[in-house]
Design a protein around this motif. Structure first.
Motif, PDB file in Angstrom:
ATOM      1  N   ALA A 383       0.187  -1.336   0.037  1.00 61.53           N
ATOM      2  CA  ALA A 383      -0.024  -0.061  -0.041  1.00 61.53           C
ATOM      3  C   ALA A 383       0.651   1.403   0.002  1.00 61.53           C
ATOM      4  O   ALA A 383       0.433   2.049  -0.605  1.00 61.53           O
ATOM      5  CB  ALA A 383      -0.879   0.288   1.132  1.00 61.53           C
ATOM      6  N   ARG A 384       1.936   1.217   0.562  1.00 60.56           N
ATOM      7  CA  ARG A 384       2.864   2.389   0.486  1.00 60.56           C
ATOM      8  C   ARG A 384       3.707   2.761  -0.654  1.00 60.56           C
ATOM      9  O   ARG A 384       3.584   3.835  -0.831  1.00 60.56           O
ATOM     10  CB  ARG A 384       4.047   2.216   1.932  1.00 60.56           C
ATOM     11  N   SER A 385       3.654   1.185  -1.500  1.00 64.85           N
ATOM     12  CA  SER A 385       4.618   1.549  -2.669  1.00 64.85           C
ATOM     13  C   SER A 385       3.524   2.374  -3.218  1.00 64.85           C
ATOM     14  O   SER A 385       4.121   3.038  -4.039  1.00 64.85           O
ATOM     15  CB  SER A 385       5.023  -0.023  -2.530  1.00 64.85           C
ATOM     16  N   ALA A 386       2.399   1.821  -3.454  1.00 62.19           N
ATOM     17  CA  ALA A 386       1.121   1.929  -4.672  1.00 62.19           C
ATOM     18  C   ALA A 386       1.023   3.412  -4.291  1.00 62.19           C
ATOM     19  O   ALA A 386       0.797   4.169  -5.120  1.00 62.19           O
ATOM     20  CB  ALA A 386      -0.130   1.345  -4.487  1.00 62.19           C
ATOM     21  N   GLU A 387       1.406   4.466  -2.237  1.00 64.86           N
ATOM     22  CA  GLU A 387       0.323   5.079  -2.700  1.00 64.86           C
ATOM     23  C   GLU A 387       1.853   6.997  -2.538  1.00 64.86           C
ATOM     24  O   GLU A 387       1.109   7.797  -3.816  1.00 64.86           O
ATOM     25  CB  GLU A 387      -0.309   5.698  -1.297  1.00 64.86           C
ATOM     26  N   GLU A 388       2.942   6.083  -1.941  1.00 61.98           N
ATOM     27  CA  GLU A 388       3.435   7.221  -2.048  1.00 61.98           C
ATOM     28  C   GLU A 388       5.038   7.038  -3.139  1.00 61.98           C
ATOM     29  O   GLU A 388       5.530   7.898  -3.678  1.00 61.98           O
ATOM     30  CB  GLU A 388       4.155   6.975  -0.517  1.00 61.98           C
ATOM     31  N   PHE A 389       5.155   5.766  -3.610  1.00 64.28           N
ATOM     32  CA  PHE A 389       5.957   5.635  -4.699  1.00 64.28           C
ATOM     33  C   PHE A 389       4.940   5.276  -6.487  1.00 64.28           C
ATOM     34  O   PHE A 389       5.394   5.423  -7.359  1.00 64.28           O
ATOM     35  CB  PHE A 389       6.966   4.974  -4.876  1.00 64.28           C
ATOM     36  N   GLY A 390       3.884   5.023  -6.509  1.00 65.35           N
ATOM     37  CA  GLY A 390       3.454   4.974  -7.119  1.00 65.35           C
ATOM     38  C   GLY A 390       4.113   3.470  -8.243  1.00 65.35           C
ATOM     39  O   GLY A 390       4.031   3.928  -9.010  1.00 65.35           O
ATOM     40  N   VAL A 391       3.959   2.718  -7.494  1.00 59.50           N
ATOM     41  CA  VAL A 391       4.365   0.646  -8.151  1.00 59.50           C
ATOM     42  C   VAL A 391       3.488   0.306  -8.136  1.00 59.50           C
ATOM     43  O   VAL A 391       3.582   0.019  -6.247  1.00 59.50           O
ATOM     44  CB  VAL A 391       5.717   1.225  -8.462  1.00 59.50           C
ATOM     45  N   ILE A 392       2.573  -0.689  -8.030  1.00 60.59           N
ATOM     46  CA  ILE A 392       2.661  -1.851  -7.189  1.00 60.59           C
ATOM     47  C   ILE A 392       2.994  -3.591  -7.428  1.00 60.59           C
ATOM     48  O   ILE A 392       3.533  -3.563  -9.495  1.00 60.59           O
ATOM     49  CB  ILE A 392       0.531  -1.790  -7.739  1.00 60.59           C
ATOM     50  N   TRP A 393       3.187  -4.294  -6.944  1.00 59.84           N
ATOM     51  CA  TRP A 393       4.001  -5.754  -7.256  1.00 59.84           C
ATOM     52  C   TRP A 393       2.705  -6.698  -6.178  1.00 59.84           C
ATOM     53  O   TRP A 393       2.286  -6.212  -5.328  1.00 59.84           O
ATOM     54  CB  TRP A 393       5.667  -5.660  -6.775  1.00 59.84           C
ATOM     55  N   THR A 394       3.273  -8.247  -6.306  1.00 59.64           N
ATOM     56  CA  THR A 394       2.860  -8.910  -5.554  1.00 59.64           C
ATOM     57  C   THR A 394       3.355  -9.069  -4.557  1.00 59.64           C
ATOM     58  O   THR A 394       4.637  -9.596  -4.598  1.00 59.64           O
ATOM     59  CB  THR A 394       2.145  -9.702  -6.308  1.00 59.64           C
ATOM     60  N   PRO A 395       3.378  -9.361  -3.672  1.00 58.10           N
ATOM     61  CA  PRO A 395       3.888  -9.645  -2.171  1.00 58.10           C
ATOM     62  C   PRO A 395       4.060 -11.562  -2.495  1.00 58.10           C
ATOM     63  O   PRO A 395       3.288 -12.684  -2.226  1.00 58.10           O
ATOM     64  CB  PRO A 395       3.028  -9.860  -0.776  1.00 58.10           C
ATOM     65  N   MET A 396       5.432 -11.893  -1.935  1.00 63.84           N
ATOM     66  CA  MET A 396       5.689 -13.509  -2.437  1.00 63.84           C
ATOM     67  C   MET A 396       5.111 -13.848  -1.163  1.00 63.84           C
ATOM     68  O   MET A 396       4.848 -15.163  -1.845  1.00 63.84           O
ATOM     69  CB  MET A 396       7.044 -13.808  -2.365  1.00 63.84           C
ATOM     70  N   SER A 397       4.608 -13.498  -0.173  1.00 64.96           N
ATOM     71  CA  SER A 397       4.084 -14.712   1.399  1.00 64.96           C
ATOM     72  C   SER A 397       2.512 -15.391   0.408  1.00 64.96           C
ATOM     73  O   SER A 397       2.239 -16.250   0.292  1.00 64.96           O
ATOM     74  CB  SER A 397       3.639 -13.727   2.043  1.00 64.96           C
ATOM     75  N   TYR A 398       1.999 -14.415  -0.753  1.00 61.21           N
ATOM     76  CA  TYR A 398       1.011 -14.670  -1.029  1.00 61.21           C
ATOM     77  C   TYR A 398       0.862 -16.225  -1.666  1.00 61.21           C
ATOM     78  O   TYR A 398       0.146 -17.383  -1.476  1.00 61.21           O
ATOM     79  CB  TYR A 398       0.188 -14.106  -1.991  1.00 61.21           C
ATOM     80  N   PHE A 399       2.502 -16.723  -1.780  1.00 58.58           N
ATOM     81  CA  PHE A 399       2.121 -18.219  -2.755  1.00 58.58           C
ATOM     82  C   PHE A 399       2.746 -19.424  -2.182  1.00 58.58           C
ATOM     83  O   PHE A 399       3.357 -20.414  -2.494  1.00 58.58           O
ATOM     84  CB  PHE A 399       3.034 -18.084  -3.753  1.00 58.58           C
ATOM     85  N   TYR A 400       3.027 -18.929  -0.361  1.00 57.97           N
ATOM     86  CA  TYR A 400       3.406 -20.105   0.240  1.00 57.97           C
ATOM     87  C   TYR A 400       2.709 -20.391   1.044  1.00 57.97           C
ATOM     88  O   TYR A 400       1.774 -20.277   2.251  1.00 57.97           O
ATOM     89  CB  TYR A 400       5.650 -19.164   1.415  1.00 57.97           C
ATOM     90  N   PRO A 401       2.025 -21.563   1.484  1.00 56.50           N
ATOM     91  CA  PRO A 401       1.408 -22.504   1.745  1.00 56.50           C
ATOM     92  C   PRO A 401       1.667 -22.645   3.483  1.00 56.50           C
ATOM     93  O   PRO A 401       0.206 -22.923   3.969  1.00 56.50           O
ATOM     94  CB  PRO A 401       1.103 -23.973   1.041  1.00 56.50           C
ATOM     95  N   ASP A 402       2.623 -22.705   3.923  1.00 56.50           N
ATOM     96  CA  ASP A 402       3.096 -22.900   5.289  1.00 56.50           C
ATOM     97  C   ASP A 402       3.657 -21.680   5.708  1.00 56.50           C
ATOM     98  O   ASP A 402       4.455 -21.874   6.396  1.00 56.50           O
ATOM     99  CB  ASP A 402       4.008 -24.228   5.574  1.00 56.50           C
ATOM    100  N   GLY A 403       3.914 -20.824   4.821  1.00 55.35           N
ATOM    101  CA  GLY A 403       4.077 -19.845   4.951  1.00 55.35           C
ATOM    102  C   GLY A 403       5.860 -19.225   5.457  1.00 55.35           C
ATOM    103  O   GLY A 403       6.404 -20.489   4.514  1.00 55.35           O
ATOM    104  N   GLY A 404       6.195 -18.299   4.322  1.00 58.90           N
ATOM    105  CA  GLY A 404       8.053 -17.584   3.293  1.00 58.90           C
ATOM    106  C   GLY A 404       7.776 -16.769   3.319  1.00 58.90           C
ATOM    107  O   GLY A 404       6.428 -16.189   2.681  1.00 58.90           O
ATOM    108  N   GLY A 405       8.857 -16.675   2.640  1.00 62.14           N
ATOM    109  CA  GLY A 405       8.465 -15.631   1.852  1.00 62.14           C
ATOM    110  C   GLY A 405       8.398 -13.817   2.207  1.00 62.14           C
ATOM    111  O   GLY A 405       7.443 -13.343   1.197  1.00 62.14           O
ATOM    112  N   GLU A 406       8.004 -13.924   2.966  1.00 59.71           N
ATOM    113  CA  GLU A 406       7.782 -12.704   3.771  1.00 59.71           C
ATOM    114  C   GLU A 406       8.740 -11.648   3.338  1.00 59.71           C
ATOM    115  O   GLU A 406       8.846 -10.225   3.312  1.00 59.71           O
ATOM    116  CB  GLU A 406       7.738 -12.339   5.396  1.00 59.71           C
ATOM    117  N   ARG A 407      10.217 -11.647   3.012  1.00 63.84           N
ATOM    118  CA  ARG A 407      10.808 -10.775   2.239  1.00 63.84           C
ATOM    119  C   ARG A 407      11.330 -11.166   0.726  1.00 63.84           C
ATOM    120  O   ARG A 407      12.389 -10.313   0.580  1.00 63.84           O
ATOM    121  CB  ARG A 407      12.073 -10.801   3.495  1.00 63.84           C
ATOM    122  N   ALA A 408      10.521 -10.992   0.514  1.00 59.19           N
ATOM    123  CA  ALA A 408       9.733 -11.440  -1.248  1.00 59.19           C
ATOM    124  C   ALA A 408       8.623 -10.906  -1.765  1.00 59.19           C
ATOM    125  O   ALA A 408       8.131 -10.398  -1.273  1.00 59.19           O
ATOM    126  CB  ALA A 408      10.424 -12.781  -1.608  1.00 59.19           C
TER     127      ALA A 408
END
Length: 442
Positions: A383-408
């Motif tokens: 949300a900060r990236s979209a609002e303050e810098f005008g760029v959107i990406w996808t958190p990798m954590s969405y793709f880890y069934p057992d947790g992970g990817g929080e810093r990607a």
């Protein structure tokens, strides 16, 4: 009973299926909401095909091509009308053309009756999971990170997938075998392993050919099926590596296919190649595809006859060689990927990315690449990236069934122009620098 005692039929979320409370099912809605909320932001989030090569007139041309094909095959005007306007067979009308295309384009040689035509590949996933996972002791294994469509489908069917986390260089067959044996030690029956071998979603990685042979050997030894999902393989540079299904000699692979990326997503036509033999109580045998069609008859009844006709016309127009039809599109994606990697190198030279702890992979094709960052890349950061810098990406954590990817994070390059990529990566670099500085201050 008084009027005030009469209640509305409203519900609490606790009364509905548990999957509806799973954050996984909110991920796509959140991304769409963020994208629409910040329309001026450059979005690396959606895995949408580039539509610059689409031509509305092609739809009518393909439809006419299929009608002419039916007429040349001796079909009467009534039969042609029925093929376009009526429901049609549950398993589909165009399996023969799909089988021909798979043979000439993918070296997959299967009879048409082993194919069921589905409403996108997503339905194929539901059908296969419903058929194979017969009870709570049956185990589905998935490579992790994993496409959310598969894990979401599993969750809606009350299946908890067992995640096999990929290493930096991709899937380890030893890790998968250990996971299979661990499931058996728990008294469970490993049934299938889901994987995207080519330009995977979300990481963009491609499985090397030796690993493909090792995976097939493991499937034989451990008596499991492989669910191969390869929507992006024909959108990468040639020569393409062989599909798992083309290497399969023991009917161990169920191949899940889609025309959404290679034809156009609006058609919503996918398919499952399921030539595994299923023996009935009387000793007869037929392809697994026929069992999938039984399930489909109670889900979507059949796939749109008009959509099938348009896809059939497309296949006829290129003699089944979808890779040749997609050559220009594939080059567009390759250029977009090269541009993205070039801009990342420019914005993060080696010394700077080492200091920040930033790194990314370099896929050879497809839509996606993944990037490691030195901060929590979740919804708040997005949300900060979209609002303050005008760029959107996808958190990798969405793709880890057992947790992970929080810093990607995942970047999709499929839908952006060269100028948008240049500006978007510049904005992303500014965001990463600012977020990293804020993280250091904590």
């Amino acid at each position: 009973m008084s009027a005030q005692d009469i209640r509305y039929g409203d519900l609490s979320i606790g009364e509905l299926h548990g999957s509806l409370s799973d954050p996984l099912l909110d991920t796509m809605n959140f991304l769409n909401e963020v994208t629409f909320r910040y329309p001026d932001a450059i979005s690396f989030a959606p895995g949408r095909p580039y539509d610059g090569f689409f031509d509305v007139e092609q739809v009518f041309a393909y439809l006419h091509e299929y009608v002419d094909h039916l007429a040349a095959g001796g079909n009467s005007a009534g039969q042609i009308r029925d093929a376009i306007f009526q429901y049609g067979p549950t398993a589909g009308r165009i399996q023969d053309l799909i089988a021909d295309s798979l043979r000439v384009d993918e070296d997959i040689d299967v009879p048409p009756e082993s194919i069921v035509v589905t409403v996108g590949c997503q339905e194929a996933m539901f059908l296969v999971l419903r058929a194979l996972i017969a009870g709570p002791d049956d185990a589905l294994l998935v490579s992790s990170p994993c496409y959310v469509g598969m894990t979401g489908a599993a969750r809606m069917l009350d299946i908890e997938p067992t995640a096999v986390e990929e290493r930096e260089d991709g899937l380890s067959i030893a890790d998968l075998e250990a996971a299979i044996e661990a499931e058996r030690a728990r008294g469970r029956r490993p049934r299938a392993f889901y994987v995207v071998p080519d330009h995977s979603n979300p990481t963009g990685t491609t499985m090397p050919e030796p690993t493909r042979h090792e995976l097939l050997d493991l499937a034989r030894r451990q008596d499991i099926l492989i669910l191969e999902d390869s929507p992006y393989r024909l959108l990468g540079p040639r020569p393409h590596l062989p599909t798992l299904k083309s290497l399969d000699r023991d009917r161990r692979v169920v191949h899940l296919g889609s025309f959404s990326k290679t034809a156009f997503p609006g058609a919503r036509v996918g398919f499952a190649v399921a030539d595994q033999l299923v023996t009935d109580a009387a000793g007869g045998a037929g392809p697994l595809a026929a069992e999938l069609a039984k399930i489909k008859s109670m889900v979507t009844v059949n796939t749109s006859a008009v959509s099938q006709a348009v896809v059939a016309g497309m296949l006829l127009s290129c003699q089944g060689r979808v890779s040749e039809l997609n050559a220009k599109t594939a080059e567009y994606y390759a250029t977009a990927m090269r541009s993205t990697l070039r801009e990342l190198e420019r914005c993060f030279p080696a010394d700077r990315r080492e200091a920040l702890g930033v790194r990314w992979n370099a896929p050879s094709g497809g839509f996606f690449l993944s990037m490691r960052v030195p901060f929590l890349a979740g919804n708040a950061a997005l949300a900060r990236s979209a609002e303050e810098f005008g760029v959107i990406w996808t958190p990798m954590s969405y793709f880890y069934p057992d947790g992970g990817g929080e810093r990607a994070l995942r970047l999709s390059v499929s839908y952006l122009s060269e100028d948008e990529i240049t500006e978007g990566i510049l904005r992303l670099a500014r965001f990463i620098e600012a977020e990293s500085a804020a993280e250091t201050e904590l």
